[in-house]
Enzyme design. Structure first.
Site, mmCIF file in Angstrom:
data_model
loop_
_atom_site.group_PDB
_atom_site.id
_atom_site.type_symbol
_atom_site.label_atom_id
_atom_site.label_comp_id
_atom_site.label_asym_id
_atom_site.label_seq_id
_atom_site.Cartn_x
_atom_site.Cartn_y
_atom_site.Cartn_z
ATOM 1 N N ASP A 16 0.855 -1.185 0.000
ATOM 2 C CA ASP A 16 0.000 0.000 0.000
ATOM 3 C C ASP A 16 0.895 1.240 0.000
ATOM 4 O O ASP A 16 1.100 1.881 1.036
ATOM 5 C CB ASP A 16 -0.904 -0.027 1.237
ATOM 6 C CG ASP A 16 -2.013 1.012 1.177
ATOM 7 O OD1 ASP A 16 -2.175 1.639 0.117
ATOM 8 O OD2 ASP A 16 -2.714 1.185 2.184
ATOM 9 N N PHE A 177 -11.815 -1.244 4.760
ATOM 10 C CA PHE A 177 -10.815 -0.444 5.477
ATOM 11 C C PHE A 177 -10.797 -0.777 6.969
ATOM 12 O O PHE A 177 -11.500 -0.153 7.759
ATOM 13 C CB PHE A 177 -11.112 1.045 5.271
ATOM 14 C CG PHE A 177 -10.480 1.615 4.029
ATOM 15 C CD1 PHE A 177 -10.290 0.854 2.894
ATOM 16 C CD2 PHE A 177 -10.080 2.940 3.993
ATOM 17 C CE1 PHE A 177 -9.715 1.387 1.749
ATOM 18 C CE2 PHE A 177 -9.500 3.488 2.861
ATOM 19 C CZ PHE A 177 -9.319 2.703 1.731
#
Length: 323
Positions: A16, A177
């Site tokens: 990420d 998330f």
């Protein structure tokens, strides 16, 4: 084996980050970027040549300031994506402008433009995931794009209804998330931390994973936005996990046992009722989930704000170069 190596036995690890050096170091299967990560990367000295390339491209495509900045950002996103793809065997996620989150046609058109830029760079669309917010409009855009063979990553996913809608639309990948869900509940409860065994973010991804595997959906689950290495390890067995370089480093430095926590075969045997999804149900489920409603809106605003920061940075850089 390090905990990271153990994790990779059961889960596809995704970096990420927009930091190409970090990707080269940790060797993930896939990578994902967003406006926040691009903004940070654009200011790093080692990437200034990529910025110059994107600016030159934008200047050749548009004379208006608005069109110029959009063209530069699209090219910058794709250029970073191309460099990342040189280092990984899998796919890279490239994000659509967050301001298009409630514009189905605008999202579809932008996705096609990004895929065309990748095609011009010699990259097959099979190695690209177009990333957009999990709004109703975003899901509908992804449904159309998937029919065209353009694979999508639905992000800013906080609610169960969002996950069901994505699966019904046949999207390739979702990004629930974990960390932002954890943050919301931690603040709501007024506590400093929540044990990983009771972590609402971990529970959310687990629930979605089990639902998908029970009902045979092909959409992949990629847990995202982690705060701790313990959250990551608690989701070992998820289809994918996208992890920051900092947490990748922490996992590489320890050798704690990482057992498989999510199991598709076990989920397929669970008694989980199927929910019929339509727009009214989607909006009602989102409305009933205060956390998901707040975090989705906040996330879209945040990505849009970071995109504005990137636009301002590019404008200032071009102005300084012209003096």
């Amino acid at each position: 084996m390090s905990s990271l190596d153990q994790l990779k036995k059961h889960t596809v690890v995704v970096a990420d980050t927009g930091d190409i050096d970090a990707i080269a170091k940790h060797k993930p299967q896939d990578a994902t970027t967003n406006p926040s990560l691009l903004y940070k990367a654009a200011q790093m000295p080692q990437y200034q040549s990529l910025l110059d390339e994107a600016i030159a491209y934008g200047q050749s495509k548009s004379s208006s300031e608005e069109g110029l900045l959009d063209a530069i950002i699209d090219k910058l996103s794709v250029t970073f994506g191309c460099r990342i793809l040189e280092l990984i065997p899998g796919r890279v996620s490239t994000e659509v402008d967050a301001r298009l989150s409630f514009d189905t046609e605008g999202t579809i058109n932008k996705a096609r433009e990004l895929i065309e830029l990748y095609k011009e760079a010699g990259i097959s669309k099979d190695r690209i995931l177009i990333k957009m917010a999990s709004t109703w409009e975003g899901v509908r855009a992804a449904e159309q794009l998937e029919k065209e063979g353009i694979h999508c990553n639905l992000t800013l996913l906080f609610g169960f209804g969002q996950a069901i809608a994505c699966a019904e639309a046949g999207v390739t990948l979702i990004s629930p998330f974990v960390g932002r869900i954890y943050d919301w509940y931690k603040n709501k409860r007024g506590v400093d931390s929540i044990a990983v065994s009771e972590d609402p973010g971990v529970e959310s991804v687990t629930t979605i994973f089990n639902y998908y595997k029970k009902h045979g959906y092909k959409t992949e689950v990629m847990g995202a936005s982690f705060r701790t290495k313990e959250q990551v390890m608690a989701l070992c067995g998820s289809d994918l996990l996208t992890i920051s370089p900092d947490l990748l480093g922490q996992l590489a430095d320890i050798d704690v046992d990482v057992p498989k926590a999510l199991d598709a075969d076990a989920a397929a045997k669970m008694d989980i009722e199927k929910i019929e999804m339509n727009e009214a149900t989607f909006r009602w489920m989102l409305n009933e989930d205060a956390m998901a409603t707040e975090k989705l809106a906040e996330g879209i605003r945040g990505f849009a704000a970071d995109l504005d920061k990137l636009r301002s940075y590019l404008a200032q850089r071009m102005e300084a170069a012209s003096v």
